[in-house]
Design a protein around this motif. Structure first.
Motif, mmCIF file in Angstrom:
data_model
loop_
_atom_site.group_PDB
_atom_site.id
_atom_site.type_symbol
_atom_site.label_atom_id
_atom_site.label_comp_id
_atom_site.label_asym_id
_atom_site.label_seq_id
_atom_site.Cartn_x
_atom_site.Cartn_y
_atom_site.Cartn_z
ATOM 1 N N TYR A 160 9.795 2.306 34.812
ATOM 2 C CA TYR A 160 9.029 3.711 35.256
ATOM 3 C C TYR A 160 9.558 4.913 34.757
ATOM 4 O O TYR A 160 8.948 6.063 35.087
ATOM 5 N N ASN A 161 10.539 5.054 34.160
ATOM 6 C CA ASN A 161 10.966 6.140 33.442
ATOM 7 C C ASN A 161 10.270 6.358 32.105
ATOM 8 O O ASN A 161 10.151 7.570 31.571
ATOM 9 N N SER A 162 9.484 5.362 31.474
ATOM 10 C CA SER A 162 8.826 5.510 30.462
ATOM 11 C C SER A 162 7.693 6.364 30.484
ATOM 12 O O SER A 162 7.000 6.920 31.441
ATOM 13 N N SER A 163 7.146 7.016 29.333
ATOM 14 C CA SER A 163 6.281 7.886 29.215
ATOM 15 C C SER A 163 4.770 7.341 29.732
ATOM 16 O O SER A 163 3.976 8.133 29.929
ATOM 17 N N ARG A 207 12.516 0.882 38.803
ATOM 18 C CA ARG A 207 11.583 2.015 39.510
ATOM 19 C C ARG A 207 12.238 3.329 39.716
ATOM 20 O O ARG A 207 11.590 4.186 40.162
ATOM 21 N N TRP A 208 13.600 3.270 39.581
ATOM 22 C CA TRP A 208 14.307 4.443 40.113
ATOM 23 C C TRP A 208 14.527 5.293 38.765
ATOM 24 O O TRP A 208 14.793 4.712 37.775
ATOM 25 N N THR A 209 14.828 6.665 38.963
ATOM 26 C CA THR A 209 15.458 7.393 38.008
ATOM 27 C C THR A 209 16.538 6.869 37.608
ATOM 28 O O THR A 209 17.270 6.609 38.057
ATOM 29 N N THR A 210 16.683 7.008 36.155
ATOM 30 C CA THR A 210 17.734 6.327 35.257
ATOM 31 C C THR A 210 19.089 6.827 35.745
ATOM 32 O O THR A 210 19.314 8.281 35.798
#
Length: 473
Positions: A255-258, A380-383
């Motif tokens: 979910y960090n992807s564009s 799902r969380w920020t890297t």
């Protein structure tokens, strides 16, 4: 020429599906003669508007994922939300669809088409067609029939309970396209036996993957078996099949992807790589998440608050409303489109990880359960911000998994089925309530766990035109 022939067939079938009065609103037709080859079958199954969009929505309307603002119900000003939707939303004991439309006719239309294909396959002479093509269309038809029947069973039959399934009333199981063949409800055991049988055979016939997400494949058959066994509380078999699905298709979206950028709130790509099988519900006005609509469904504030700040889902699954709706949130995490009242209710990799994790926990393997949960959440969380969780007991692991299941599978059409099975556990059951102001009158509505209203009333014209017995109240 072949395509033209099938287009004519599809048109004729669509006319039949909207015109007749039998309990599934379908008539047998001599136009079935158009179906003679595996290619014909595939073209009929590829009719997206019937086979992938005909899934019920009343279970989601009845769930606790959302609420509505009472001012939406000044019916003289805003008559968009139907009285039937409102009755379902407030769990009225007499909540019923007058007509067998989307929630009954839709899935039985899918069953009808699937039966047409299965009958055609039986007529094709051995050696005249590629056996791989035959197996593919047969497996797909079995998958579609099972998927549709499971969807109906979640609304109109009691949840599966091993001790009573052989006595509880099930749903009509149509195994032929002949509308003149008498149907009865059978039992819940009959219903699930057929669903499991169809899916098991489909898994043996279908290819591992398919070129497009709207076509069933082996991974989808295993995934649907996992979903079915979970609804039956058969956790060992749900574990086997969720694992089989993941082995074929197990890559999660980061979910960090564009694709799901938390800054731009880019909508999910339709048919993204997590989708195992793509299908959607019918549209329901009451579930419209459009910010401009006073009829918008607002996500449960306690659920919104449960997402941690570094959980990207807190930014892309829900979005704050403004103006008159400030302080509320709408759903924007649809794997169909970001803002639509048509909800993705298909099969996806994240559901399989949650199913496998739950089954590990329920069968005593807390470490594997948490391994699956952590793998999902780190995507799902920020890297760099996610801290791996652990559990000291299987029950603690199960609690964490069920909490994340609620957050991850928001508005997927699964919450009603989950409530029905979890309510049978006294430690996890939930009594539902909501307060609404309707035409100036404020009332509180409730739905206790295991209430008879967890089985919806069968549409009235189905009862009027058949020997089917209505669900009790």
């Amino acid at each position: 020429m072949r395509i033209i022939k099938i287009l004519i067939l599809v048109f004729m079938l669509s006319m039949l599906l909207t015109s007749c009065q039998k309990f599934v609103d379908i008539k047998k037709s001599s136009d079935q003669a158009f179906m003679t080859t595996a290619e014909d079958c595939q073209l009929l199954l590829d009719n997206y508007s019937v086979m992938n969009t005909g899934y019920p929505v009343d279970a989601e309307i009845s769930s606790d994922n959302y609420y509505t603002i009472g001012e939406s119900y000044k019916q003289d000003v805003l008559p968009v939300i139907t009285s039937e939707e409102l009755a379902l939303h407030t769990w009225q004991s007499n909540a019923i669809r007058a007509k067998a439309d989307a929630n009954w006719q839709g899935p039985y239309s899918i069953v009808y088409n699937a039966n047409l294909v299965l009958e055609t396959v039986e007529k094709i002479k051995s050696g005249t067609e590629d056996p791989v093509k035959i197996n593919t269309v047969k497996g797909a038809a079995l998958f579609y029939r099972a998927y549709a029947l499971w969807s109906v069973a979640q609304m109109y039959a009691k949840p599966y309970t091993a001790a009573t399934a052989a006595q509880d009333a099930g749903i009509p199981i149509r195994l032929t396209s002949d509308i003149n063949e008498k149907s009865s409800r059978g039992t819940v055991q009959d219903t699930y036996n057929r669903i499991v049988s169809d899916l098991s055979e489909a898994a043996n016939l279908l290819p591992a993957t398919s070129s497009i997400a709207t076509r069933p494949n082996k991974a989808a058959a295993y995934a649907m078996l996992a979903r079915t066994y979970l609804s039956m509380e058969d956790y060992p078999n749900a574990l086997v099949n969720s694992n089989a699905a993941i082995q074929i298709k197990g890559e999660l979206l980061d979910y960090n992807s564009s694709v799901v950028n938390k800054i731009t709130n880019t909508p999910f790509v339709r048919y993204n790589k997590e989708v195992i099988f793509h299908c959607v519900t019918f549209r329901a006005s009451i579930l419209n998440p459009g910010v401009a609509s006073t009829n918008t469904a607002k996500i449960d504030p306690a659920l919104v608050a449960s997402y941690a700040p570094n959980d990207i889902r807190s930014k892309i699954f829900v979005k704050a409303n403004s103006d008159a709706h400030a302080g509320s949130y709408r759903f924007t995490g649809n794997y169909e489109q970001a803002a639509t009242a048509v909800l993705f209710t298909g099969l996806a990799v994240d559901e399989m990880y949650l199913t496998r994790a739950e089954c590990y926990a329920r069968t005593g393997d807390k470490d594997k359960a948490m391994l699956d949960l952590n793998k999902l959440l780190e995507n799902r969380w920020t890297t760099g911000t996610y801290t791996y969780q652990s559990a000291t007991t299987s029950d603690e692991a199960l609690t964490k998994i069920l909490e994340e299941r609620r957050k991850e599978l928001l508005m997927r059409g699964l919450r009603w089925s989950d409530l029905r099975r979890l309510n049978k556990d006294n430690s996890r059951k939930k009594d539902l309530s909501r307060t609404l102001t309707i035409n100036g009158v404020t009332s509180t509505y409730s739905l206790p766990a295991n209430d008879l209203r967890y089985v919806l009333l069968i549409p009235q014209n189905v009862i009027d035109n058949s020997n089917i017995v209505q669900n009790p109240r």
